[in-house]
Design a protein around this motif. Structure first.
Motif, PDB file in Angstrom:
ATOM      1  N   LEU B 103       0.837  -1.206   0.000  1.00  0.00           N
ATOM      2  CA  LEU B 103       0.000   0.000   0.000  1.00  0.00           C
ATOM      3  C   LEU B 103       0.873   1.256   0.000  1.00  0.00           C
ATOM      4  CD1 LEU B 103      -2.732   1.351   0.028  1.00  0.00           C
ATOM      5  CD2 LEU B 103      -2.854   1.043   2.504  1.00  0.00           C
ATOM      6  N   LYS B 132      -2.727  -7.348  -4.272  1.00  0.00           N
ATOM      7  CA  LYS B 132      -3.638  -6.657  -3.361  1.00  0.00           C
ATOM      8  C   LYS B 132      -2.866  -6.047  -2.202  1.00  0.00           C
ATOM      9  CE  LYS B 132      -7.965  -9.243  -3.907  1.00  0.00           C
ATOM     10  NZ  LYS B 132      -8.937 -10.114  -3.203  1.00  0.00           N
ATOM     11  N   SER B 133      -3.045  -4.752  -2.002  1.00  0.00           N
ATOM     12  CA  SER B 133      -2.476  -4.123  -0.818  1.00  0.00           C
ATOM     13  C   SER B 133      -3.634  -3.755   0.098  1.00  0.00           C
ATOM     14  CB  SER B 133      -1.690  -2.878  -1.202  1.00  0.00           C
ATOM     15  OG  SER B 133      -2.564  -1.801  -1.461  1.00  0.00           O
ATOM     16  N   ALA B 134      -3.362  -3.598   1.380  1.00  0.00           N
ATOM     17  CA  ALA B 134      -4.493  -3.322   2.277  1.00  0.00           C
ATOM     18  C   ALA B 134      -4.088  -2.895   3.675  1.00  0.00           C
ATOM     19  CB  ALA B 134      -5.377  -4.566   2.388  1.00  0.00           C
ATOM     20  N   ILE B 135      -5.002  -2.150   4.295  1.00  0.00           N
ATOM     21  CA  ILE B 135      -5.025  -1.994   5.745  1.00  0.00           C
ATOM     22  C   ILE B 135      -6.470  -2.222   6.211  1.00  0.00           C
ATOM     23  CG2 ILE B 135      -3.053  -0.425   6.115  1.00  0.00           C
ATOM     24  CD1 ILE B 135      -5.041   1.924   6.009  1.00  0.00           C
ATOM     25  N   ASN B 142      -9.087  -5.273   5.703  1.00  0.00           N
ATOM     26  CA  ASN B 142      -8.694  -4.935   4.329  1.00  0.00           C
ATOM     27  C   ASN B 142      -9.669  -4.022   3.596  1.00  0.00           C
ATOM     28  OD1 ASN B 142      -6.523  -6.642   4.756  1.00  0.00           O
ATOM     29  ND2 ASN B 142      -7.507  -8.404   3.785  1.00  0.00           N
ATOM     30  N   VAL B 144      -9.422  -0.862   3.128  1.00  0.00           N
ATOM     31  CA  VAL B 144      -8.722   0.190   2.390  1.00  0.00           C
ATOM     32  C   VAL B 144      -7.484  -0.401   1.719  1.00  0.00           C
ATOM     33  CG1 VAL B 144      -7.317   2.278   2.722  1.00  0.00           C
ATOM     34  CG2 VAL B 144      -9.553   2.079   3.837  1.00  0.00           C
ATOM     35  N   GLY B 145      -7.372  -0.213   0.419  1.00  0.00           N
ATOM     36  CA  GLY B 145      -6.201  -0.761  -0.259  1.00  0.00           C
ATOM     37  C   GLY B 145      -6.184  -0.407  -1.725  1.00  0.00           C
ATOM     38  N   THR B 146      -5.247  -0.999  -2.432  1.00  0.00           N
ATOM     39  CA  THR B 146      -5.117  -0.762  -3.869  1.00  0.00           C
ATOM     40  C   THR B 146      -4.761  -2.086  -4.553  1.00  0.00           C
ATOM     41  OG1 THR B 146      -2.790  -0.217  -3.479  1.00  0.00           O
ATOM     42  CG2 THR B 146      -4.293   1.630  -3.719  1.00  0.00           C
ATOM     43  N   PHE B 147      -4.874  -2.103  -5.870  1.00  0.00           N
ATOM     44  CA  PHE B 147      -4.290  -3.190  -6.653  1.00  0.00           C
ATOM     45  C   PHE B 147      -2.926  -2.697  -7.121  1.00  0.00           C
ATOM     46  CE2 PHE B 147      -8.783  -4.284  -6.969  1.00  0.00           C
ATOM     47  CZ  PHE B 147      -8.731  -5.642  -6.691  1.00  0.00           C
TER      48      PHE B 147
END
Lengths: 355, 355
Positions: B103, B132-135, B142, B144-147
């Motif tokens: 992330l 997949k990124s996440a918090i 998870n 909140v995150g991005t690819f």
């Protein structure tokens, strides 16, 4: 209503730009998004709607709130409204609101749908198109963000009727920048010939100016959506000078005003280094003067250290050398390192003149 | 060293998976990234290196720190180290560290380069590959995150030698899940025949198991990198049951153990609804028992409300109906809504039996 503009951006995703020219057209399009929608306003832009929508979050206005804390408020409101990945966030405001809503939309469930309704001229011609989301971080402008193109951008001159004059002129700084980045002279000629109508915000003329200006920007970002090829950077024409001015001036100078000043400084440096023909630099300065920008402003000599350190603290320069955008001709930007002495001459008051 | 695996992911970006099987191979590859690198550890994973690198940040260990505050620390350290967009962040640790480093890398200057070195089996077969990124956010895992696919993922069984037994078995839960998601039975047969070698962590056997397991995962994510086509969701086999168990159990059950249990519950529901042949469900349960998982565990009847509300609070279910992954056959997952009564039967102790 003008024809739409479809722009292909990062990740092959595309943004559709609509130009609803009346309040009624704008409202109709907005109501088409249904109710599973979270609206994001600031304390200014909320006043543009007579009635607040069901799900909305209203953030304090201004660059100093362009922080994670605000993005967190948007995400929290999305969760309260039980938005899913197919739901829509609508950023309704200036650049700060649009940049932060875009960031929140790119992060919520790893991406929900995004619509932007820029309500300032600056945001219409700059932040709303191009897929950049951002917040500031530890004093570095836009350090944290994503590439996340909006699905739709709704650009309506009806939002500009009540815009403060200084805000309007700030936006015009970016429009004039686009005129010199265009390989043809259509926008430049339009700005010269329609000067009066533009300043009185004639709706039809504004629409055409917005379309011309966005087409220039679209040309650069479509060729380099994630700013990796040295093409999109051209849009920073004037910006390295401008950001540093904004910094030493504690953001007392509006962004587009600083860009206008930076344009003139970049043209001067272009002439000084043999990149720019003096006749082109003269066109830059004349157009800026025609629109009333103060391009004679200079930094006091005692503030050179501050200014020069602000240049190297620009996000783009953190890891290496500073490259300025100079102009070989209309639509022919080049990236160049500049000798510190030249930058100094370009921005400082000369020895004998009081700053 | 095994052959690399190249996986094409979100945005057409691809991840190269390397399998350096000794500490020496791993170190060599890592030193190849040069010095303009920020390393991210947690208080556990830092112990795997004899000497800390120049630029590093060490975060507290555990899911409860999977929050923006930690990501902010990474970004702040990147700024201190004057990383640019071409610089590299290396996430060195388990799933929490890898998800958060990803992330931070996706956000820093709108994206710098990312390398992941998973140090737990769970992270090797699950979080490290797939972009997949996440918090976590307000208690939603998870949210909140991005690819943002890593450029390289370095998977080395040498990192697993000192991994706690419970952590190792947690990872095996995801490996077994992949066995049933594979259209061929290679991984399933391998897990049956190599059971002893796998449990004693034989390096060669582990490498082969990792490769087989990741190939199954790669097959799903390549076809649906941003989880928009209902294909990648298949990787959630067992997860809806598992997440709810983890929630009611206050995360006292390790993720992979919960997934193993969830697999068995999904197989049971598949049989109950006519989707799954009883002989397949029997294979699921036998393999899970062979590896020693407690699949007879049930939720106490008094906790049904908690469990059922946890199911509907799963991120994927916030905006609508809950869909479970069931199995028609090896490698033939389907998404189905399940009657609440069936879920209840699947997870609760029966009337006469004490939970």
């Amino acid at each position: 209503m003008l024809n739409n503009l479809r722009v292909t951006l990062a990740n092959g995703k595309s943004t559709e730009v609509f130009f609803p020219d009346t309040v009624r057209d704008l409202s109709e399009r907005l109501s088409g998004y249904g109710r599973r929608v979270l609206w994001v306003f600031d304390t200014n832009s909320r006043n543009l709607l007579s009635q607040l929508p069901e799900h909305c979050v209203i953030l304090p206005s201004g660059e100093k709130y362009k922080l994670w804390d605000s993005v967190e408020k948007i995400i929290s409101a999305a969760l309260d409204a039980r938005l899913g990945r197919d739901s829509i966030m609508i950023g309704f405001g200036g650049g700060v609101i649009c940049d932060m809503t875009a960031l929140a939309a790119s992060l919520y469930m790893r991406g929900c749908r995004l619509v932007l309704v820029p309500t300032t001229l600056l945001c219409m011609v700059d932040a709303s198109l191009g897929g950049k989301s951002a917040i500031d971080f530890r004093g570095v402008k836009n350090l944290v963000g994503t590439f996340y193109p909006a699905m739709d951008v709704l650009i309506s001159p009806s939002c500009l009727r009540t815009l403060a004059e200084a805000e309007y002129m700030s936006g015009m700084g970016e429009v004039i920048k686009h005129a010199f980045l265009s390989p043809d002279m259509d926008l430049y000629d339009f700005l010269v010939s329609e000067h009066d109508a533009i300043l009185r915000r004639d709706r039809t003329v504004l629409c055409e100016m917005l379309r011309l200006s966005l087409s220039v920007k679209a040309g650069y970002i479509e060729r380099d959506p994630e700013e990796k090829k040295g093409i999109r950077q051209a849009l920073n024409l004037g910006h390295t000078f401008a950001h540093a001015l904004e910094t030493v001036d504690n953001f007392g100078t509006k962004h587009g005003m600083a860009v206008a000043w930076g344009l003139s400084r970049a043209a001067w440096c272009g002439v000084r280094t043999g990149v720019t023909d003096p006749s082109l630099a003269e066109k830059v300065d004349s157009l800026l003067r025609l629109y009333g920008y103060d391009i004679d402003r200079r930094i006091e000599r005692g503030r050179w250290i501050d200014y020069s350190s602000a240049v190297s603290k620009d996000k783009k320069n953190i890891s290496g050398t500073v490259r300025f955008v100079l102009l070989e001709d209309f639509g022919r930007p080049v990236l160049r390192e500049l000798d510190s002495q030249i930058v100094r001459e370009a921005v400082l008051t000369s020895a004998g003149v009081q700053g």
